[in-house]
Design a protein around this motif. Structure first.
Motif, short mmCIF file in Angstrom:
data_model
loop_
_atom_site.label_atom_id
_atom_site.label_comp_id
_atom_site.label_asym_id
_atom_site.label_seq_id
_atom_site.Cartn_x
_atom_site.Cartn_y
_atom_site.Cartn_z
N VAL A 123 0.44 -1.24 -0.01
CA VAL A 123 0.24 0.06 -0.15
C VAL A 123 0.85 1.66 0.08
O VAL A 123 0.44 2.42 -0.11
N ASP A 124 2.26 1.27 -0.20
CA ASP A 124 2.88 1.81 1.10
C ASP A 124 4.25 1.93 -0.92
O ASP A 124 5.11 2.66 -0.80
N VAL A 167 2.10 -2.56 4.67
CA VAL A 167 2.35 -0.71 4.44
C VAL A 167 4.40 -1.56 4.90
O VAL A 167 4.78 -2.47 6.35
N LEU A 168 5.50 -1.68 3.97
CA LEU A 168 6.54 -2.56 3.52
C LEU A 168 7.16 -1.28 5.15
O LEU A 168 8.24 -1.79 5.07
N GLY A 169 7.74 -0.37 4.31
CA GLY A 169 8.27 0.78 5.07
C GLY A 169 9.52 1.39 4.31
O GLY A 169 9.89 2.39 4.64
N LEU A 184 6.58 2.88 -8.52
CA LEU A 184 6.98 4.35 -8.84
C LEU A 184 7.50 5.24 -8.83
O LEU A 184 6.76 6.15 -8.88
N ILE A 225 -2.72 -4.05 -5.60
CA ILE A 225 -2.17 -3.32 -3.87
C ILE A 225 -2.60 -4.07 -3.11
O ILE A 225 -3.87 -4.56 -2.35
N SER A 226 -1.57 -4.85 -2.05
CA SER A 226 -1.58 -5.43 -1.10
C SER A 226 -1.51 -5.00 0.17
O SER A 226 -1.25 -3.29 0.01
N PRO A 227 -2.29 -4.87 0.96
CA PRO A 227 -2.50 -3.99 2.46
C PRO A 227 -1.49 -3.89 3.45
O PRO A 227 -1.15 -3.41 4.42
N ARG A 264 10.70 0.76 -4.53
CA ARG A 264 9.45 1.13 -5.01
C ARG A 264 9.18 1.05 -6.68
O ARG A 264 10.19 1.00 -7.95
#
Lengths: 217, 217
Positions: free
Chosen positions: B12-13, B181-183, B189, B177-179, B187
């Motif tokens: 998601v991020d 949050v990897l942080g 894009l 989009i997996s929920p 990336r």
């Protein structure tokens, strides 16, 4: 207890605002188009008073329309970052009364996070801006009290949503994903810890994709 | 001419892989769960041969199932980055035959971008890995020729999708989009220029949100 909800629009590459935010570009350069999906809705034009909504055309099955309605439905109070309330990061201008004119679209109490004390601003139409210097937990407590059994919405910007996520205070995160690729600016989902999100709704139009996440405690 | 399509799963991020990719963590640390939505589909288990799909339960109305089917439907050839084909960034190990065993799930020609010449690898089940040293345009020309009127899929990873976007060679980008949050990590894009995207489909389950974008030329 009321739910704590944030609706926020991001670019497809995750920016809630463009670079170099200023008085003339409050959302940062290139970022006004982030909200194209929203400003074209009847719900937005109705609450923001420019143009009239057309009661004959029920657009409830339009995903953008439904998302715009959800953004302001059932809200008892807002919490907002200082940077969303006023331009610049420097002086605290007491003549500044927000970006939204004398009748802001909120129509409920709005608690603005700030480091500087300021008397509340009573606006027309029900909006009262109160300034909270004690941080997100304090602002949320005040907002909950004002909201009663309605929900508290975290209006933004990105850093305020981040603070709520980091503190584990958010119940729902509604992302409105604009197809814009900004390439630079203020990312929404950085430095938020590792919240556990569960998507529970998704819809979209050619202008935006709307994804609703529950934040699992 | 065949469409050039990429299906890629991101957090998601916005990360397509976690940090510190290695042999034991090919997608990077913490990132295996990115694909939870996919590995639980009958379509995936069918093509990947672990477990049998159940013909009695038609799951065509399951958004994850539909997305998994779309990922491999009508594909005539794949283009894949070297980093997706093999671990590490150093030596080029000729004994390496991909991550997928002797019968990879692709079942069509796969063109692997690399800086090192290597003879094609003919695998079981129709997959042939060919190694292309001339860059994305060359790989795409070869893939188009192999695909005929079927589509060319850009399998990943992130940097390969970025190259296609930057070069204006992609027709459709399908984000799953997996929920999570990897942080941190890789990336998707970044450094892609400013492609003009138009969403044309959105769906989701509790495991992932699927958004399809047309890349406007």
């Amino acid at each position: 207890m009321s739910s704590v909800i944030s609706h926020i629009t991001v670019s497809v590459d995750g920016f809630a605002a463009g670079p170099r935010q200023s008085l003339s570009a409050p959302l940062g350069e290139g970022a006004m188009d982030l909200h194209t999906w929203l400003v074209s809705t009847a719900a937005f034009r109705g609450t923001h008073g420019s143009g009239s909504s057309d009661p004959a055309s029920d657009r409830g099955d339009d995903p953008d329309e439904a998302a715009a309605v959800a953004m302001s439905a059932g809200v008892g109070a807002y919490v907002m970052g200082r940077n969303m309330f006023s331009p610049g990061r420097g002086s605290w201008d007491l003549s500044w009364r927000g970006w939204w004119g004398e009748e802001p679209p909120f129509r409920v109490p709005v608690f603005v996070l700030t480091h500087y004390e300021r008397e509340p601003l009573v606006m027309e139409g029900g909006t009262v801006f109160s300034f909270v210097t004690g941080g997100v937990a304090d602002a949320l407590a005040l907002a909950r009290e004002a909201a009663g059994d309605r929900s508290v919405h975290v209006a933004g910007g990105a850093s305020t949503v981040q603070q709520f996520l980091r503190a584990g205070l958010l119940d729902e995160l509604h992302l409105h994903i604009s197809p814009l690729v900004l390439g630079d600016g203020e990312r929404l989902l950085v430095d938020v810890g590792q919240p556990v999100l569960e998507p529970f709704a998704a819809s979209g139009s050619s202008k935006a994709t709307h994804v609703s996440y529950r934040v699992i405690r």
